[in-house]
Design a protein around this motif. Structure first.
Motif, PDB file in Angstrom:
ATOM      1  N   SER A 162     198.073 144.221  18.236  1.00  0.00           N
ATOM      2  CA  SER A 162     198.120 145.637  18.618  1.00  0.00           C
ATOM      3  C   SER A 162     199.236 146.385  17.888  1.00  0.00           C
ATOM      4  CB  SER A 162     198.306 145.772  20.132  1.00  0.00           C
ATOM      5  OG  SER A 162     199.528 145.178  20.529  1.00  0.00           O
ATOM      6  N   GLU A 163     200.377 145.737  17.702  1.00  0.00           N
ATOM      7  CA  GLU A 163     201.491 146.386  17.012  1.00  0.00           C
ATOM      8  C   GLU A 163     201.221 146.510  15.516  1.00  0.00           C
ATOM      9  OE1 GLU A 163     205.415 145.114  18.180  1.00  0.00           O
ATOM     10  OE2 GLU A 163     204.660 144.591  20.160  1.00  0.00           O
ATOM     11  N   ALA A 164     200.583 145.516  14.931  1.00  0.00           N
ATOM     12  CA  ALA A 164     200.225 145.585  13.513  1.00  0.00           C
ATOM     13  C   ALA A 164     199.194 146.695  13.298  1.00  0.00           C
ATOM     14  CB  ALA A 164     199.682 144.246  13.033  1.00  0.00           C
ATOM     15  N   SER A 165     198.247 146.796  14.192  1.00  0.00           N
ATOM     16  CA  SER A 165     197.235 147.852  14.095  1.00  0.00           C
ATOM     17  C   SER A 165     197.867 149.227  14.212  1.00  0.00           C
ATOM     18  CB  SER A 165     196.173 147.688  15.176  1.00  0.00           C
ATOM     19  OG  SER A 165     195.480 146.483  14.980  1.00  0.00           O
ATOM     20  N   ARG A 187     196.177 136.958  11.098  1.00  0.00           N
ATOM     21  CA  ARG A 187     197.559 136.971  11.573  1.00  0.00           C
ATOM     22  C   ARG A 187     198.353 138.019  10.805  1.00  0.00           C
ATOM     23  NH1 ARG A 187     200.096 131.392  10.950  1.00  0.00           N
ATOM     24  NH2 ARG A 187     202.107 132.339  10.714  1.00  0.00           N
ATOM     25  N   SER A 188     199.210 138.719  11.518  1.00  0.00           N
ATOM     26  CA  SER A 188     200.071 139.726  10.912  1.00  0.00           C
ATOM     27  C   SER A 188     201.513 139.254  11.020  1.00  0.00           C
ATOM     28  CB  SER A 188     199.892 141.064  11.620  1.00  0.00           C
ATOM     29  OG  SER A 188     198.546 141.488  11.490  1.00  0.00           O
ATOM     30  N   GLU A 189     202.304 139.587  10.007  1.00  0.00           N
ATOM     31  CA  GLU A 189     203.677 139.100   9.956  1.00  0.00           C
ATOM     32  C   GLU A 189     204.635 140.192   9.503  1.00  0.00           C
ATOM     33  OE1 GLU A 189     204.089 135.498   7.690  1.00  0.00           O
ATOM     34  OE2 GLU A 189     202.190 134.706   8.406  1.00  0.00           O
ATOM     35  N   ALA A 190     205.905 140.042   9.913  1.00  0.00           N
ATOM     36  CA  ALA A 190     206.962 140.945   9.469  1.00  0.00           C
ATOM     37  C   ALA A 190     208.273 140.177   9.359  1.00  0.00           C
ATOM     38  CB  ALA A 190     207.120 142.111  10.441  1.00  0.00           C
ATOM     39  N   GLU A 191     209.051 140.534   8.338  1.00  0.00           N
ATOM     40  CA  GLU A 191     210.369 139.947   8.109  1.00  0.00           C
ATOM     41  C   GLU A 191     211.312 141.046   7.657  1.00  0.00           C
ATOM     42  OE1 GLU A 191     210.976 135.927   6.017  1.00  0.00           O
ATOM     43  OE2 GLU A 191     209.045 136.662   5.281  1.00  0.00           O
TER      44      GLU A 191
END
Length: 140
Positions: free
Chosen positions: A28-31, A65-69
């Motif tokens: 939901s946050e990636a969207s 899968r969504s990712e953040a760094e």
């Protein structure tokens, strides 16, 4: 001896599998990033005169899968997953990313949004939904 080797391999596997999920972002946050800014993939690396890779930030939204760094060596901050995405979205608010913007404008806005008015080199890769990927590198 075989038991110790098996135990060691099991422990290594558990540690590695746990680390690989630390960058995950809830769907939901990636969207929300895609809906708000139109960005499906973003990566920025900034080098200063004092240090290489003073800033590394990335976000990728994918079906599976969504990712953040986010790593800012200047401020000694390293974030993963939801916390990294929050920091990146704060920069997007300042940056106001536009798929039609000139490359020099994207570079300038990204550097300022992430708090780097002075930099030696910046590498930016951004993919807007429905547009070709932009890969830009600028050195001073």
């Amino acid at each position: 001896m075989k038991k110790w080797i098996s135990f060691f391999i099991f422990c290594c596997f558990m540690i590695l599998s746990g680390c690989s999920n630390q960058n995950l972002v809830p769907k939901s946050e990636a969207s929300n990033v895609v809906d708000t800014y139109g960005i499906t993939s973003f990566s920025v690396t900034i080098d200063t005169n004092e240090m290489q890779e003073a800033l590394n930030a990335s976000f990728t939204e994918k079906k599976e899968r969504s990712e953040a760094e986010y790593t800012n060596q200047k401020e000694e901050i390293t974030l993963h997953g939801k916390k990294a995405l929050k920091k990146i979205m704060e920069a997007f608010e300042k940056m106001e990313p536009d798929p039609e913007a000139e490359e020099t404008e994207l570079i300038k806005n990204a550097a300022e949004a992430f708090g780097f008015k002075e930099y030696k080199m910046i590498r930016l890769e951004v993919k807007f939904k429905g547009y070709d990927s932009k890969e830009i590198m600028f050195s001073k």
